[in-house]
Design a protein around this motif. Structure first.
Motif, PDB file in Angstrom:
ATOM      1  N   VAL A  36       5.498  -9.655  19.283  1.00  0.00           N
ATOM      2  CA  VAL A  36       6.555 -10.378  18.737  1.00  0.00           C
ATOM      3  C   VAL A  36       7.607  -9.608  18.068  1.00  0.00           C
ATOM      4  O   VAL A  36       8.969  -9.795  18.333  1.00  0.00           O
ATOM      5  N   ASP A  37       7.234  -8.764  17.232  1.00  0.00           N
ATOM      6  CA  ASP A  37       8.173  -7.854  16.442  1.00  0.00           C
ATOM      7  C   ASP A  37       9.126  -7.196  17.335  1.00  0.00           C
ATOM      8  O   ASP A  37      10.406  -6.806  17.107  1.00  0.00           O
ATOM      9  N   THR A  38       8.486  -6.441  18.615  1.00  0.00           N
ATOM     10  CA  THR A  38       9.281  -5.949  19.497  1.00  0.00           C
ATOM     11  C   THR A  38      10.379  -6.761  20.102  1.00  0.00           C
ATOM     12  O   THR A  38      11.409  -6.286  20.224  1.00  0.00           O
ATOM     13  N   VAL A  39      10.178  -7.787  20.423  1.00  0.00           N
ATOM     14  CA  VAL A  39      10.948  -8.677  20.935  1.00  0.00           C
ATOM     15  C   VAL A  39      12.098  -8.971  20.035  1.00  0.00           C
ATOM     16  O   VAL A  39      13.538  -9.099  20.358  1.00  0.00           O
ATOM     17  N   VAL A  40      11.629  -9.387  18.934  1.00  0.00           N
ATOM     18  CA  VAL A  40      12.746  -9.858  17.687  1.00  0.00           C
ATOM     19  C   VAL A  40      13.593  -8.705  17.678  1.00  0.00           C
ATOM     20  O   VAL A  40      14.803  -8.843  17.515  1.00  0.00           O
ATOM     21  N   ALA A  41      12.961  -7.381  17.536  1.00  0.00           N
ATOM     22  CA  ALA A  41      14.052  -6.134  17.044  1.00  0.00           C
ATOM     23  C   ALA A  41      14.950  -6.059  18.152  1.00  0.00           C
ATOM     24  O   ALA A  41      16.257  -5.769  18.035  1.00  0.00           O
ATOM     25  N   VAL A  42      14.624  -6.051  19.463  1.00  0.00           N
ATOM     26  CA  VAL A  42      15.693  -5.942  20.767  1.00  0.00           C
ATOM     27  C   VAL A  42      16.546  -7.112  20.495  1.00  0.00           C
ATOM     28  O   VAL A  42      17.777  -6.999  20.933  1.00  0.00           O
ATOM     29  N   SER A  43      15.865  -8.312  20.075  1.00  0.00           N
ATOM     30  CA  SER A  43      17.107  -9.495  20.038  1.00  0.00           C
ATOM     31  C   SER A  43      18.203  -9.293  18.977  1.00  0.00           C
ATOM     32  O   SER A  43      19.288  -9.402  19.205  1.00  0.00           O
ATOM     33  N   ILE A  44      17.660  -8.657  17.983  1.00  0.00           N
ATOM     34  CA  ILE A  44      18.768  -8.447  17.050  1.00  0.00           C
ATOM     35  C   ILE A  44      19.657  -7.588  17.377  1.00  0.00           C
ATOM     36  O   ILE A  44      20.764  -7.604  16.868  1.00  0.00           O
ATOM     37  N   ASP A  50      26.707  -7.606  20.687  1.00  0.00           N
ATOM     38  CA  ASP A  50      27.196  -8.350  21.624  1.00  0.00           C
ATOM     39  C   ASP A  50      27.602  -9.753  20.981  1.00  0.00           C
ATOM     40  O   ASP A  50      28.091 -10.710  21.896  1.00  0.00           O
ATOM     41  N   GLY A  51      26.997 -10.062  19.697  1.00  0.00           N
ATOM     42  CA  GLY A  51      26.931 -11.632  19.452  1.00  0.00           C
ATOM     43  C   GLY A  51      25.984 -12.258  19.856  1.00  0.00           C
ATOM     44  O   GLY A  51      25.126 -12.020  20.733  1.00  0.00           O
ATOM     45  N   LEU A  52      25.717 -13.496  19.401  1.00  0.00           N
ATOM     46  CA  LEU A  52      24.448 -14.522  19.356  1.00  0.00           C
ATOM     47  C   LEU A  52      24.430 -14.862  21.081  1.00  0.00           C
ATOM     48  O   LEU A  52      23.415 -15.260  21.367  1.00  0.00           O
ATOM     49  N   ASP A  53      25.699 -15.105  21.582  1.00  0.00           N
ATOM     50  CA  ASP A  53      25.478 -15.621  23.000  1.00  0.00           C
ATOM     51  C   ASP A  53      24.945 -14.484  23.935  1.00  0.00           C
ATOM     52  O   ASP A  53      24.459 -14.982  24.837  1.00  0.00           O
ATOM     53  N   ALA A  54      24.883 -13.202  23.481  1.00  0.00           N
ATOM     54  CA  ALA A  54      24.378 -12.247  24.468  1.00  0.00           C
ATOM     55  C   ALA A  54      22.827 -12.477  24.186  1.00  0.00           C
ATOM     56  O   ALA A  54      22.228 -11.933  25.361  1.00  0.00           O
ATOM     57  N   VAL A  55      22.292 -13.137  23.630  1.00  0.00           N
ATOM     58  CA  VAL A  55      20.894 -13.128  23.099  1.00  0.00           C
ATOM     59  C   VAL A  55      20.222 -14.384  24.104  1.00  0.00           C
ATOM     60  O   VAL A  55      20.368 -15.506  23.715  1.00  0.00           O
ATOM     61  N   THR A  56      19.941 -13.982  25.250  1.00  0.00           N
ATOM     62  CA  THR A  56      19.487 -14.897  26.313  1.00  0.00           C
ATOM     63  C   THR A  56      17.930 -14.148  26.516  1.00  0.00           C
ATOM     64  O   THR A  56      17.763 -13.247  26.515  1.00  0.00           O
TER      65      THR A  56
END
Length: 262
Positions: A36-44, A50-56
């Protein structure tokens, strides 16, 4: 336009993920190379650039080199991922030890800590937290910030309201500052250059005699800031006024406590 907000997903699953509650049964199959930590770090990282819209889920999966369905093994969806991102940003915040300092110093530190958060993660200022993610980062942040208001004569409801008052100002200022930076980047000019290039267009339609106060004040502010809006001046002026407003309430409470009932 849809508003991104925290706690918009499955509350039970979000809380389990936020507090890293172990699953009831171990996963079967090959050893999981992600967490989970890795997924979150990449998302941040994506959101910061690129902004929140880039987080898909698709973009995050691409960054991690996995198929999108793999992510659902760790996070059920973007709503829960957003809670994790925000709480992680809260965990990583720098928090000054201002114990024993005057209350204005303590609250100024709280304001500056949140300003730094939004500068590092501009997307965080765009999220509605009327239903905050109740994770360890949020709770540590809330505890730390309330301590700056403790023992000032405010009751618990007033302490919570005073903190919300301060943080609402910080968030609004951060949004305005981000919009000013975006305008400058989009136009490839700073505000002073933009006004110099376009002033002649305004002169054709604007009659200062019809709007004398606006003309006078706008000219003075523009000359002082080199722009119609200065995020730095808005921060300094606004924070002082917020603290002045809280001082009126705190002083009133202190006076009431010292004099007691009559």
């Amino acid at each position: 336009m849809p508003l991104d907000r925290s706690s918009a997903g499955d509350p039970a699953r979000s809380l389990e993920l936020l507090w890293r509650v172990p699953a009831d049964a171990p996963r079967r199959g090959p050893h999981q190379r992600l967490n989970v930590d890795t997924v979150v770090a990449v998302s941040i990282g994506l959101a910061d650039v690129d902004g929140l819209d880039a987080v898909t889920m698709r973009r995050v999966a691409q960054r991690l080199g996995v198929v999108p369905m793999t992510l659902y093994t760790y996070v059920p969806g973007k709503a829960e991922l957003l809670d994790l991102m925000l709480d992680t940003a809260y965990v990583q915040m720098s928090r000054a030890d201002t114990a024993g300092q005057p209350w204005r110093v303590r609250l100024t530190a709280v304001a500056e800590e949140n300003k730094a958060l939004f500068e590092a993660h501009p997307w965080a200022a765009t999220i509605s937290t009327s239903r905050p993610p109740l994770g360890p980062g949020m709770m540590a942040k809330y505890e730390h910030e309330l301590q700056a208001l403790d023992e000032l004569g405010l009751d618990d409801i007033e302490m919570d309201a005073a903190l919300a008052f301060l943080l609402t100002f910080v968030q609004a200022n951060a949004r305005s500052a981000a919009e000013a930076r975006a305008a400058q980047q989009d136009s490839v000019m700073d505000d002073e250059q933009w006004w110099a290039a376009n002033a002649h267009l305004l002169e054709k339609v604007f009659d200062p005699r019809a709007y004398p106060t606006a003309a006078r004040v706008g000219t003075a502010a523009g000359a002082a800031h080199g722009a119609a809006y200065s995020p730095e001046h808005a921060w300094e002026f606004g924070l002082s006024r917020v603290l002045d407003g809280l001082a009126a309430r705190i002083d009133h409470r202190t006076d009431s406590t010292e004099t007691g009932p009559r």
